[in-house]
Design a protein around this motif. Sequence first.
Motif, PDB file in Angstrom:
ATOM      1  N   GLU A   1      19.328   9.449 -13.521  1.00  0.00           N
ATOM      2  CA  GLU A   1      17.927   9.294 -13.303  1.00  0.00           C
ATOM      3  C   GLU A   1      17.373   7.693 -14.155  1.00  0.00           C
ATOM      4  OE1 GLU A   1      13.789  11.749 -14.434  1.00  0.00           O
ATOM      5  OE2 GLU A   1      15.876  12.738 -14.274  1.00  0.00           O
ATOM      6  N   TRP A   2      17.909   7.677 -15.193  1.00  0.00           N
ATOM      7  CA  TRP A   2      17.524   6.371 -16.020  1.00  0.00           C
ATOM      8  C   TRP A   2      17.643   5.160 -15.191  1.00  0.00           C
ATOM      9  CZ3 TRP A   2      19.958   2.325 -18.103  1.00  0.00           C
ATOM     10  CH2 TRP A   2      21.478   2.257 -18.067  1.00  0.00           C
ATOM     11  N   VAL A   3      19.024   5.078 -14.555  1.00  0.00           N
ATOM     12  CA  VAL A   3      19.281   3.761 -13.703  1.00  0.00           C
ATOM     13  C   VAL A   3      18.298   3.815 -12.408  1.00  0.00           C
ATOM     14  CG1 VAL A   3      20.921   2.374 -12.885  1.00  0.00           C
ATOM     15  CG2 VAL A   3      21.618   3.756 -14.788  1.00  0.00           C
ATOM     16  N   ASP A   4      18.156   5.005 -12.116  1.00  0.00           N
ATOM     17  CA  ASP A   4      17.095   4.983 -10.865  1.00  0.00           C
ATOM     18  C   ASP A   4      15.834   4.428 -11.137  1.00  0.00           C
ATOM     19  OD1 ASP A   4      19.365   5.869  -9.560  1.00  0.00           O
ATOM     20  OD2 ASP A   4      18.334   7.680  -9.106  1.00  0.00           O
ATOM     21  N   GLN A   5      15.272   5.078 -12.351  1.00  0.00           N
ATOM     22  CA  GLN A   5      14.074   4.746 -12.712  1.00  0.00           C
ATOM     23  C   GLN A   5      13.991   2.927 -13.056  1.00  0.00           C
ATOM     24  OE1 GLN A   5      13.515   7.172 -15.996  1.00  0.00           O
ATOM     25  NE2 GLN A   5      12.339   8.584 -14.884  1.00  0.00           N
ATOM     26  N   LEU A   6      14.871   2.831 -13.836  1.00  0.00           N
ATOM     27  CA  LEU A   6      14.991   1.250 -14.192  1.00  0.00           C
ATOM     28  C   LEU A   6      14.940   0.078 -12.931  1.00  0.00           C
ATOM     29  CD1 LEU A   6      15.410  -0.890 -16.614  1.00  0.00           C
ATOM     30  CD2 LEU A   6      17.750  -0.722 -16.246  1.00  0.00           C
TER      31      LEU A   6
END
Length: 144
Positions: A38-43
């Motif tokens: 999720e953190w990479v998707d958000q970034l």
Amino acid sequence: MIYRMDHVGVVVEDLAAAVAFFVELGLELEGEAAVEGEWVDQLVGLNGVRADIAFVRTPDGHGRVELSTFHTPVATSPAPREPVNTPGIPRLTFVVDAVDAVLDRLRAHGAELVGEVAQYGDTYRYCYVRGPAGVIIGLVEELS
């Protein structure tokens, strides 16, 4: 206020080949990792990201390049191969000990000379090459 520039990122198709190119240039492999979640998707503003990254750094430790290749989602277009004067086309420039020697070594890794090696007075020799994914790399040899 900023503290420093942390790194420049380049998306490449072949991570191993890109790492080999930059190591041949004289950068040092700092580390590699797989990233997802999720953190990479958000970034990056994409869903379902799965990517591999590698960081290479200049020998003085002050400059870093992040090389990444995305497994998912699949890119919708190839890397741009625009002329050097196209707005938004990045160039990464490195000071090297001998332009001709570095150019010869990089050609074995697919580097293509953009124009010619040019000399500016008695100050420096300079050229641009296309490296991994068509990124433009400047090579500068200081003469004085």
